[in-house]
Design an enzyme around this catalytic site. Sequence first.
Site, PDB file in Angstrom:
ATOM      1  N   LYS A  63     -10.600  -2.738  -4.284  1.00 16.13           N
ATOM      2  CA  LYS A  63     -11.422  -1.531  -4.362  1.00 16.13           C
ATOM      3  C   LYS A  63     -10.686  -0.411  -5.070  1.00 16.13           C
ATOM      4  CE  LYS A  63     -13.493  -2.165   0.224  1.00 16.13           C
ATOM      5  NZ  LYS A  63     -13.298  -1.823   1.643  1.00 16.13           N
ATOM      6  N   LYS A 117       0.817  -1.219   0.000  1.00 17.88           N
ATOM      7  CA  LYS A 117       0.000   0.000   0.000  1.00 17.88           C
ATOM      8  C   LYS A 117       0.846   1.262   0.000  1.00 17.88           C
ATOM      9  CE  LYS A 117      -4.425  -1.485   1.813  1.00 17.88           C
ATOM     10  NZ  LYS A 117      -5.448  -1.317   2.847  1.00 17.88           N
ATOM     11  N   LYS A 123      -4.919  -9.357  -6.960  1.00 16.75           N
ATOM     12  CA  LYS A 123      -6.120  -9.445  -6.121  1.00 16.75           C
ATOM     13  C   LYS A 123      -7.214  -8.493  -6.623  1.00 16.75           C
ATOM     14  CE  LYS A 123      -6.036  -7.472  -2.100  1.00 16.75           C
ATOM     15  NZ  LYS A 123      -5.808  -6.995  -0.745  1.00 16.75           N
TER      16      LYS A 123
END
Length: 333
Positions: A201, A114, A198
């Site tokens: 969102k 992230k 993956k």
Amino acid sequence: MSKKIFSGVQPTGNLHLGNYLGAIKNFVNLDNDKENECIFCVVDLHAITVNQDPKKLRDNIRETLATFIASGIDPKKSIIFNQSKVSAHSEAAWILSCVARMGWLNRMTQFKEKAGKDKEKASVGLYSYPVLMAADILLYDTTHVPVGDDQKQHLELCRDIAQKFNNDFKVGNFFHVPEPLIKKEFSRIMSLKDGTKKMSKSELSDLSRINLKDNKEEIVNKIKKAKTDSLPLPTSVVELEKRPEAKNLIGIYASLLNSNSEKIVKEFSGKNFSDFKESLSQVLVEKINPISNEIKKLLNEKKYLDAILLEGSEKADEKASKKLKKIQEIVGF
Ligand code: AMP
Ligand code: TRP
């Protein structure tokens, strides 16, 4: 044995099929078991570890709750609340951050993903995020935590923190060391555009995921455009290991029908992707459409949603503040 269940979902919009199959569907099964005590948390404190628009965040908190209810969680049976309303979470997180070691947090792969290349610019909150997650879980003497595969490492950290606290302060099993509940199959749903990434969102292309609010046309279109390879469907599950897109689509189909990949491979063995995609779209529309209609309906009932969060946070606060008080006594406050 009755289980104490706790799990959280970030109110960051675009809740998708990965969230549903990897987590929320399992919440519903656990909630349906009368024996279980379930707490489901809309983790708004976790959401602000990256920039959020305050107005959107408020809407997304309600939308996450609406998704829980539309998926089948009964707010009369389970406690549903948003994390920021129970201050014990932040307070316990601070104490636990003095128990957790830098070396443990340095190993967290999700932070690395992230934070990206420019780690220096990531928020401190993004780094210490798993400690807050440990506080969420440990405040409620949770025995089981249903999550998708990507949260496995965070749960191991939570277990380490619980054990270190118990040992450091010589308090036996004061913190219950929780077990992860991660499905063997389908706990990692992949992007429709790349079977090695993956479903997420934050992925820019909306075609990479089925959102739980997508309508029939959007679902059919996304499945039509989903990446596949040029071969027909495999004749054995072993073949799937080398074909990530086929593996993912078959997994989604199997998971929606509570079946397994082996049975689905047998059913579609050697057929064309176009036939399979038609069946997959049909099942997706059948399962997802009722949820998305219900989410949209519930979003018009703001007062109802806010009342659930308020009641949930009062119930959660009662439990969490008792545990926090004991934590404070143990550390010497
Ligand atoms: P988040 O949206 O990051 O708060 O995730 C909420 C829950 O959904 C967590 O239990 C995640 O592990 C799970 N989850 C998120 N993305 C996926 C995915 N692509 N496949 C399976 N589970 C997922
Ligand atoms: N970190 C989890 C995620 O991003 C969300 C979460 C926060 C959570 N607190 C939790 C999950 C406690 C399980 C238990 O998906």
